[in-house]
Motif scaffolding. Structure first.
Motif, PDB file in Angstrom:
ATOM      1  N   MET A   1       0.910  -0.980   0.026  1.00 28.86           N
ATOM      2  CA  MET A   1       0.162   0.118  -0.046  1.00 28.86           C
ATOM      3  C   MET A   1       0.817   1.120  -0.084  1.00 28.86           C
ATOM      4  O   MET A   1       1.641   1.361   0.992  1.00 28.86           O
ATOM      5  N   ALA A   2       0.588   2.011  -0.993  1.00 31.18           N
ATOM      6  CA  ALA A   2       1.456   3.307  -1.138  1.00 31.18           C
ATOM      7  C   ALA A   2       1.059   4.415   0.090  1.00 31.18           C
ATOM      8  O   ALA A   2      -0.308   4.359   0.233  1.00 31.18           O
ATOM      9  N   GLY A   3       1.871   5.128   0.607  1.00 33.01           N
ATOM     10  CA  GLY A   3       1.826   5.982   1.547  1.00 33.01           C
ATOM     11  C   GLY A   3       1.288   5.642   3.102  1.00 33.01           C
ATOM     12  O   GLY A   3       1.319   6.198   3.934  1.00 33.01           O
ATOM     13  N   THR A   4       1.597   4.247   3.279  1.00 33.73           N
ATOM     14  CA  THR A   4       1.403   3.587   4.701  1.00 33.73           C
ATOM     15  C   THR A   4       2.821   3.236   5.222  1.00 33.73           C
ATOM     16  O   THR A   4       3.785   2.766   4.499  1.00 33.73           O
ATOM     17  N   THR A   5       2.995   3.175   6.551  1.00 36.89           N
ATOM     18  CA  THR A   5       4.250   3.152   7.039  1.00 36.89           C
ATOM     19  C   THR A   5       3.868   2.132   8.316  1.00 36.89           C
ATOM     20  O   THR A   5       2.851   2.399   8.738  1.00 36.89           O
ATOM     21  N   ALA A   6       4.806   1.505   8.637  1.00 36.27           N
ATOM     22  CA  ALA A   6       4.814   0.446   9.768  1.00 36.27           C
ATOM     23  C   ALA A   6       5.011   1.321  10.900  1.00 36.27           C
ATOM     24  O   ALA A   6       5.771   2.306  10.876  1.00 36.27           O
ATOM     25  N   PRO A   7       4.147   0.976  12.082  1.00 34.52           N
ATOM     26  CA  PRO A   7       4.556   1.768  13.459  1.00 34.52           C
ATOM     27  C   PRO A   7       5.810   1.590  13.810  1.00 34.52           C
ATOM     28  O   PRO A   7       6.592   0.342  13.555  1.00 34.52           O
ATOM     29  N   PRO A   8       6.555   2.383  14.462  1.00 30.55           N
ATOM     30  CA  PRO A   8       7.827   2.314  14.988  1.00 30.55           C
ATOM     31  C   PRO A   8       7.766   1.106  16.059  1.00 30.55           C
ATOM     32  O   PRO A   8       6.771   0.975  16.749  1.00 30.55           O
ATOM     33  N   VAL A   9       8.893   0.449  15.916  1.00 31.95           N
ATOM     34  CA  VAL A   9       9.073  -0.678  17.017  1.00 31.95           C
ATOM     35  C   VAL A   9       9.479  -0.313  18.492  1.00 31.95           C
ATOM     36  O   VAL A   9      10.063   0.744  18.498  1.00 31.95           O
ATOM     37  N   VAL A  10       8.559  -0.422  19.506  1.00 33.71           N
ATOM     38  CA  VAL A  10       8.792  -0.080  20.593  1.00 33.71           C
ATOM     39  C   VAL A  10       9.394  -1.130  21.625  1.00 33.71           C
ATOM     40  O   VAL A  10       8.762  -2.152  21.451  1.00 33.71           O
ATOM     41  N   THR A  11      10.688  -0.981  22.175  1.00 34.56           N
ATOM     42  CA  THR A  11      11.235  -2.158  22.833  1.00 34.56           C
ATOM     43  C   THR A  11      10.688  -1.788  24.403  1.00 34.56           C
ATOM     44  O   THR A  11      10.204  -0.706  24.678  1.00 34.56           O
ATOM     45  N   ASP A  12      11.185  -2.723  25.228  1.00 35.72           N
ATOM     46  CA  ASP A  12      10.948  -2.577  26.657  1.00 35.72           C
ATOM     47  C   ASP A  12      11.787  -1.260  27.289  1.00 35.72           C
ATOM     48  O   ASP A  12      11.499  -0.544  28.007  1.00 35.72           O
ATOM     49  N   ALA A  13      13.013  -1.304  26.496  1.00 38.59           N
ATOM     50  CA  ALA A  13      13.823  -0.038  26.847  1.00 38.59           C
ATOM     51  C   ALA A  13      13.058   1.366  26.412  1.00 38.59           C
ATOM     52  O   ALA A  13      13.297   2.342  27.550  1.00 38.59           O
ATOM     53  N   ASP A  14      12.671   1.172  25.423  1.00 37.81           N
ATOM     54  CA  ASP A  14      11.529   2.571  24.999  1.00 37.81           C
ATOM     55  C   ASP A  14      10.471   2.721  26.029  1.00 37.81           C
ATOM     56  O   ASP A  14      10.462   3.977  26.458  1.00 37.81           O
ATOM     57  N   THR A  15      10.130   1.647  26.291  1.00 37.37           N
ATOM     58  CA  THR A  15       8.783   1.940  27.235  1.00 37.37           C
ATOM     59  C   THR A  15       9.471   2.319  28.653  1.00 37.37           C
ATOM     60  O   THR A  15       8.847   3.443  29.309  1.00 37.37           O
TER      61      THR A  15
END
Length: 65
Positions: A1-15
């Motif tokens: 799909m054009a114009g869609t991006t995957a959500p950023p990966v959220v790691t435990d360290a990010d949280t």
């Protein structure tokens, strides 16, 4: 799909970093615990803590390390 991006990966360290950045830790700490004099919280510091905990904790059943 054009114009869609995957959500950023959220790691435990990010949280965990977001939790500390929002001041969440002090809501869990007792009032007598000093609020100053600690190292600045950075991703590198969290990685060191994570590494230290992983070294100290025994592996879970079936976990490979």
């Amino acid at each position: 799909m054009a114009g869609t991006t995957a959500p950023p990966v959220v790691t435990d360290a990010d949280t965990l970093c977001a939790f500390f950045a929002a001041g969440g830790f002090w809501g869990l700490a007792p009032d007598w615990l000093p609020r100053i004099g600690y190292t600045l919280l950075t991703r590198a510091v969290l990685r060191r803590v994570e590494t230290g905990l992983m070294i100290e904790l025994p592996p879970l059943v079936g976990e490979k390390r």
